[in-house]
Design a protein around this motif. Sequence first.
Motif, PDB file in Angstrom:
ATOM      1  N   LEU A   1      42.338  -2.798  51.060  1.00 52.22           N
ATOM      2  CA  LEU A   1      43.660  -2.302  51.435  1.00 52.22           C
ATOM      3  C   LEU A   1      43.756  -1.949  52.910  1.00 52.22           C
ATOM      4  O   LEU A   1      42.756  -1.607  53.538  1.00 52.22           O
ATOM      5  N   GLN A   2      44.961  -1.971  53.411  1.00 50.90           N
ATOM      6  CA  GLN A   2      45.211  -1.476  54.753  1.00 50.90           C
ATOM      7  C   GLN A   2      45.408   0.028  54.653  1.00 50.90           C
ATOM      8  O   GLN A   2      45.989   0.536  53.693  1.00 50.90           O
ATOM      9  N   LYS A   3      44.954   0.727  55.661  1.00 56.42           N
ATOM     10  CA  LYS A   3      44.976   2.184  55.648  1.00 56.42           C
ATOM     11  C   LYS A   3      46.396   2.748  55.511  1.00 56.42           C
ATOM     12  O   LYS A   3      46.618   3.684  54.743  1.00 56.42           O
ATOM     13  N   ASN A   4      47.363   2.175  56.199  1.00 54.61           N
ATOM     14  CA  ASN A   4      48.728   2.713  56.103  1.00 54.61           C
ATOM     15  C   ASN A   4      49.299   2.527  54.700  1.00 54.61           C
ATOM     16  O   ASN A   4      50.008   3.397  54.194  1.00 54.61           O
ATOM     17  N   TRP A   5      48.976   1.420  54.039  1.00 53.91           N
ATOM     18  CA  TRP A   5      49.451   1.208  52.667  1.00 53.91           C
ATOM     19  C   TRP A   5      48.778   2.209  51.731  1.00 53.91           C
ATOM     20  O   TRP A   5      49.423   2.780  50.854  1.00 53.91           O
ATOM     21  N   PHE A   6      47.485   2.421  51.900  1.00 51.55           N
ATOM     22  CA  PHE A   6      46.739   3.407  51.101  1.00 51.55           C
ATOM     23  C   PHE A   6      47.401   4.785  51.208  1.00 51.55           C
ATOM     24  O   PHE A   6      47.610   5.461  50.199  1.00 51.55           O
ATOM     25  N   ASN A   7      47.735   5.184  52.433  1.00 47.10           N
ATOM     26  CA  ASN A   7      48.389   6.481  52.650  1.00 47.10           C
ATOM     27  C   ASN A   7      49.709   6.578  51.891  1.00 47.10           C
ATOM     28  O   ASN A   7      49.982   7.590  51.241  1.00 47.10           O
ATOM     29  N   LEU A   8      50.526   5.557  51.969  1.00 45.86           N
ATOM     30  CA  LEU A   8      51.813   5.563  51.264  1.00 45.86           C
ATOM     31  C   LEU A   8      51.615   5.571  49.753  1.00 45.86           C
ATOM     32  O   LEU A   8      52.286   6.293  49.024  1.00 45.86           O
ATOM     33  N   TYR A   9      50.690   4.760  49.289  1.00 51.92           N
ATOM     34  CA  TYR A   9      50.427   4.659  47.854  1.00 51.92           C
ATOM     35  C   TYR A   9      49.943   5.994  47.286  1.00 51.92           C
ATOM     36  O   TYR A   9      50.410   6.437  46.236  1.00 51.92           O
ATOM     37  N   MET A  10      49.011   6.623  47.977  1.00 46.87           N
ATOM     38  CA  MET A  10      48.460   7.882  47.476  1.00 46.87           C
ATOM     39  C   MET A  10      49.523   8.970  47.371  1.00 46.87           C
ATOM     40  O   MET A  10      49.463   9.817  46.487  1.00 46.87           O
ATOM     41  N   ARG A  11      50.490   8.951  48.241  1.00 45.50           N
ATOM     42  CA  ARG A  11      51.549   9.967  48.222  1.00 45.50           C
ATOM     43  C   ARG A  11      52.481   9.819  47.023  1.00 45.50           C
ATOM     44  O   ARG A  11      53.025  10.806  46.545  1.00 45.50           O
ATOM     45  N   GLN A  12      52.655   8.587  46.537  1.00 45.00           N
ATOM     46  CA  GLN A  12      53.539   8.365  45.394  1.00 45.00           C
ATOM     47  C   GLN A  12      53.222   7.022  44.730  1.00 45.00           C
ATOM     48  O   GLN A  12      53.905   6.029  44.966  1.00 45.00           O
ATOM     49  N   PRO A  13      52.201   6.977  43.886  1.00 50.11           N
ATOM     50  CA  PRO A  13      51.765   5.711  43.284  1.00 50.11           C
ATOM     51  C   PRO A  13      52.867   4.978  42.511  1.00 50.11           C
ATOM     52  O   PRO A  13      52.967   3.759  42.577  1.00 50.11           O
TER      53      PRO A  13
END
Length: 171
Positions: free
Chosen positions: A49-61
């Motif tokens: 995964l790309q780090k920015n996508w991981f950050n967004l995903y973790m905030r609201q899967p």
Amino acid sequence: KVANLRESKDAGYEMVGATGLGCIACHEFNGQKAGEVSALDIAHVTQRLQKNWFNLYMRQPSRFHPTVIMPNYWPDGRSVRPTILGGDTARQIEALWVYLQDGERAKKPIGLSRASNELRVGDVAEICRGQSPVGYRGIGVGYPERLNLVFDSGEMALRLLWKGEFASVDA
């Protein structure tokens, strides 16, 4: 900076494990699973995964797919684990990433290791069925007081009684 990196990695380690956010209850870690669910192996997440996508995903899967069963650990931007990194959502998600960047070299999370084949008894009795000194019809019972027994269900008889460690089981 190094102290912050160590603090971040330690926090990530704690959160992934059974005593933190419990990620390993569902996710495999480096090919090993702790629970019955086999969600994606998170030891390789930073490679996939790309780090920015991981950050967004973790905030609201659920934002990415409505059927995602992963819990939201930061509802309304507030951490469900306020004691880790002061409850700071951004720092916690960063800590997960930092820890997971070690990939296969990452320290195994708490609750993952199945290296021991010892079945331990805690506050409640444990029952173990299967191959035992009395054969496949053995039913082992371990009590919190470290008193244990094996009952032979084929012969309907108590076969073993001992005090100490409960049992070793083969995977």
